[in-house]
Design an enzyme around this catalytic site. Structure first.
Site, short mmCIF file in Angstrom:
data_model
loop_
_atom_site.label_atom_id
_atom_site.label_comp_id
_atom_site.label_asym_id
_atom_site.label_seq_id
_atom_site.Cartn_x
_atom_site.Cartn_y
_atom_site.Cartn_z
N LYS A 1 -13.60 -5.24 5.11
CA LYS A 1 -14.67 -6.30 4.94
C LYS A 1 -15.90 -5.72 4.19
O LYS A 1 -16.28 -6.46 3.47
CB LYS A 1 -15.20 -6.52 6.26
CG LYS A 1 -13.99 -7.23 7.33
CD LYS A 1 -14.45 -7.54 8.64
CE LYS A 1 -13.64 -8.47 9.57
NZ LYS A 1 -14.09 -8.55 10.81
N VAL B 1 0.63 -1.14 -0.07
CA VAL B 1 0.01 -0.11 0.02
C VAL B 1 0.81 1.27 0.08
O VAL B 1 0.35 2.24 0.04
CB VAL B 1 -1.00 0.04 1.21
CG1 VAL B 1 -2.08 -1.14 1.12
CG2 VAL B 1 -0.21 0.11 2.47
N GLY B 2 2.36 1.15 0.22
CA GLY B 2 3.05 2.39 -0.01
C GLY B 2 3.51 2.85 1.24
O GLY B 2 3.80 4.17 1.16
N LYS B 3 3.69 1.90 2.29
CA LYS B 3 4.25 2.46 3.49
C LYS B 3 5.55 2.96 3.31
O LYS B 3 5.98 4.15 3.98
CB LYS B 3 4.00 1.55 4.51
CG LYS B 3 2.47 1.11 4.74
CD LYS B 3 2.55 -0.20 5.83
CE LYS B 3 3.14 -1.43 5.61
NZ LYS B 3 2.56 -2.05 4.59
N SER C 1 -14.03 -12.41 15.18
CA SER C 1 -15.18 -11.71 14.39
C SER C 1 -16.13 -12.73 13.57
O SER C 1 -17.19 -12.12 12.92
CB SER C 1 -14.54 -10.50 13.42
OG SER C 1 -13.63 -11.36 12.50
#
Length: 799
Positions: free
Chosen positions: A721, A358-360, A678
């Site tokens: 989600k 994601v580009g961290k 969950s």
């Protein structure tokens, strides 16, 4: 004491600059001011007497009565010579004190109306004692280096008159003009002697301190000269022996001076340098010391880059390099705004948490670019040795500083942007715990005095902008996590990936492969097909690989003549270039099914649609769990079964079902480990459906933790989600009521088309998801309970 009658007298005046003339003293004078020259010439033509008075401010060119002191001296001109430039050089003898009454302006010079002051002194025991004290002090004063002629000391011993004795000594003191004038103005001889004595004592103390300082300086100079002489000799000897290490010592000494080290560090470096001087140049220990000095002189003790505090420019750079990521960008701009106002150099400590790709890490580079700082990266994945962070002690062979100090040296400044990559993948073993060593690095209250084992001195890390990256936070120790400001970076939506591919990845790969924009045209629908069918990730790393593969193959075909620019892509050409799609759309049930529920899960790759199957078979009441379920998920399944048993009557389940039948819960894709609470309401719904025979709606998905009482508790990863549900074509999603606040942070484009229902307990979940079931319905016939999934039931992809 001054009983004689005196009358006013009139004399020409010479104002003196920074000079006080005493009675009984002979002084040389240079007269240059026009009025003073005229006054002197007038005196020479008359009785050779003149009034000498000192100016309060020596800078005034034409003083008035108020600009001079009130007491002066009447003097007699003994000799005079007129110099070629008009200045008169003369020798004047002070005769007696006089008080100034008034100035009388003449055409050519100033006359003074004065009142002579003729003291009458008596010789007493006190006077004699004062004379002796003053004489002893004056001799001591002369011995401390003051230039007092020897004949003056001899003359003083012969002077009986206390008045003349005191004035003679005062005229030879090197003190301020104001102090001399105070002595001149004191008419009481005893008081005057006391003042002179006090002045002498003060001067003696100062002279003694000066002498001590001079002695210390002299010794230091002698020591330095001795060292210089010996070093020169040593240099000559080394030269004769053909050794050049002396130049090396001087080079180190110069580097230490220029390094800008703190006082303690410089002291340590100089001590090590002295050791090196005494060591044989070829010894192993000398090599160790050289390496240590190299590290000390090359670290950025004071050097720092200047921050770019133009917030608009910084925002432009961040937007240019990365799409989206609003929260992180906003935090950087906030820091720059505060930095601009406070000028504080303390750097923040951020932790960017998100799935891979994601580009961290690349965001760290953009932050450094936006702030005008240097960028360094420390990879922490798999690090298990504490010495990797703190360094090894110099007693070990091949010892080095830790990675933090190594990166500081590489950056060359004390305020770089430092990315601590994969901090969640730190390990620990018998060699120590690296995460514990990082506690000091990432604590703003401690990192200004970071201690590396190799250096053995403190290094200031407080100005470093630390950015840690992680995929998950549950593996990061709590004390370490507490020291960082966590910013979550969720997975990208399809729309975001489309923007990133179109605006960032395609231009980058076109440039890397020598393609021009007009040579290859890739419409948005083709990019979306690559995103959906050739990648399956939360980030864009694999998407970039697929685009790079596409560019390579296009370049090859253009080069061989198989394709002619411009190449316009469509779905057929895409499959021809990249091959058969690797992934299918996420699937959901086509029709309502008994015992099968669509849950929502979060993974490192983003959100996933997770089918949960439950089936009832003959047995002894066992709960069978398969699909590589973790401990927490297994506990959720047990809690779900207990809840269903508590609602047996409402669901129409026989009282003794748990004695005759086993319940098997399976979560497909059994090779993939799964865990977390969950899935609680998903498993409970599947068990309730399997036991009661009520089918579950096929257009619904759910997520939430369950309690024994059937309460639904909040979950994490809501955005991912919901995104998974939207991609799968789910129309309705059940989420915990307590997650209502998190919905505000989910983009509208994700929520659009989804009916999101907030639930508080399992009764609501079952009422919405089980077709035909209403709370309170009982006594469903037993055969209906065990009508399970038909054999020909199939799942098909959505169009």
């Amino acid at each position: 004491m001054f009983g004689k009658d005196v009358t006013e007298e009139l004399y020409p005046v010479i104002p003196l600059r920074d000079l006080v003339v005493f009675p009984h003293s002979i002084v040389p004078l240079f007269v240059g001011r026009e009025k003073s020259v005229n006054a002197t010439e007038y005196a020479l033509r008359t009785n050779k007497k003149i009034f000498l008075v000192t100016q309060v401010d020596p800078e005034i060119e034409n003083p008035t009565k108020d600009d001079v002191f009130s007491v002066g001296v009447v003097g007699s001109i003994l000799q005079s010579v007129k110099l070629p430039d008009g200045t008169i050089k003369m020798l004047v003898e002070g005769l007696h004190r006089a008080r100034l009454i008034d100035f009388i302006e003449d055409a050519d010079f100033i006359k003074a109306r004065i009142l002579p002051l003729i003291p009458v002194s008596e010789t007493t025991e006190e006077m004699e004692a004062l004379k002796r004290l003053v004489l002893e002090s004056f001799k001591q004063y002369a011995e401390l280096g003051q230039k007092v002629p020897q004949e003056i000391l001899s003359t003083l011993e012969q002077i009986e008159d206390p008045d003349r004795f005191c004035d003679t000594i005062a005229s030879h003191l090197s003190i301020k003009t104001v102090e001399k004038q105070k002595v001149l103005s004191t008419l009481d001889v005893a008081e005057r002697l006391k003042k002179v004595y006090a002045i002498l004592q003060s001067e003696i103390e100062i002279l003694q301190v000066e002498k001590k300082i001079k002695e210390e300086v002299r010794k230091q100079i002698e020591k330095n000269q001795k060292e210089y002489y010996l070093n020169e000799q040593l240099k000559a000897i080394q030269k004769e022996l053909g050794r050049g290490e002396f130049d090396e010592i001087e080079e180190y000494r110069e580097k230490i001076k220029k390094a800008g080290m703190p006082k303690e560090v410089r002291k340590k470096a100089e001590a090590e340098l002295k050791k090196l001087e005494l060591m044989p140049p070829t010894s192993a220990e000398a090599t160790v010391v050289r390496n240590y000095l190299d590290w000390l002189v090359n670290l950025p003790w004071k050097k720092r880059t200047r921050d770019r505090l133009d917030i608009n420019k910084a925002k432009e750079i961040l937007d240019e390099d990365h799409y989206g990521l609003k929260e992180v960008k906003e935090r950087i701009l906030e820091y720059l705004a505060v930095r601009k106002r406070t000028r504080s150099n303390r750097g923040p400590i951020l932790c960017l948490v998100g799935p891979p790709g994601v580009g961290k890490t690349s965001l760290g580079k953009s932050i450094a670019k936006a702030m005008g700082r240097k960028f360094v990266r420390v990879s922490l994945g798999g690090v298990r040795d504490e010495a990797e962070i703190r360094g090894h002690r110099r007693t070990y062979v091949g010892a080095l500083p830790g990675r933090i100090i190594q990166m500081m040296r590489r950056a060359g400044t004390k305020n770089p942007v430092m990315v601590l990559d994969e901090i969640d993948k730190l390990g620990s073993d018998f060699r120590g715990d690296p995460s514990s060593a990082l506690l000091e690095v990432l604590d703003p209250e401690q990192n200004s005095h970071f201690s590396d084992h190799y250096l053995g001195v403190d290094f200031d890390l407080s100005e470093v902008f630390f950015i840690a990256t992680a995929n998950v936070v549950h593996t990061i120790p709590r004390p370490l996590l507490d020291r960082m400001e966590v910013i979550r970076i969720p997975g990208y939506t399809e729309v975001e990936k489309l923007h990133i591919a179109r605006d960032y990845l395609l231009p980058k790969q076109f440039k890397a492969h020598g393609l021009k924009k007009e040579e290859v045209v890739i419409p948005d629908e083709v990019i979306l097909k690559i995103i959906r069918e050739y990648t399956k990730e939360a980030g864009v790393r694999n998407l970039e690989r697929e685009i790079a593969k596409l560019c390579r193959r296009v370049v090859k075909r253009i080069t061989t003549g198989e394709l002619t620019p411009p190449v316009v892509f469509d779905e057929r050409l895409l499959e021809e270039i990249l091959g058969v799609p690797k992934f299918k759309h996420q699937e959901r049930l086509l029709e309502p099914t008994v015992g099968v529920v669509q849950g929502l899960a979060w993974t490192e790759n983003g959100g996933e649609l997770l089918l949960t199957e439950a089936m009832v078979v003959e047995g002894k009441g066992n709960l069978i769990l398969t699909g590589q379920l973790g401990d927490v998920m297994q506990e959720s399944a047990k809690a779900a079964l207990t809840y269903v048993r508590s609602r047996r009557e409402e669901l129409g389940i026989p009282k003794d079902f748990y004695k005759k039948f086993d319940i098997h819960v399976h979560v497909p894709e059994g090779a993939i480990p799964k865990d977390g609470p969950s899935a609680g309401i998903t498993i409970a719904t599947a068990i309730a459906s399997a036991l009661s025979g009520f089918p579950v709606r096929c257009d619904i998905a759910m997520t939430g933790e369950i309690t024994l009482r059937g309460k639904v508790l909040p979950i994490g990863g809501l955005k991912e989600k919901l995104l998974a549900a939207k991609r799968a074509g789910i129309n309705k999603v059940l989420i915990p009521k307590d997650n209502e606040k998190d919905l505000k942070e989910v983009e509208e484009e994700i929520k659009e088309g989804l009916e999101i229902t907030l639930v508080e307990d399992m009764d609501q979940v079952l009422k919405i998801s089980l077709i035909g079931w209403q709370p309170g319905e009982k006594n469903i016939p037993l055969p209906k309970i065990y009508k399970h999934i038909p054999q020909d039931e199939r799942r098909v992809p959505l169009s």
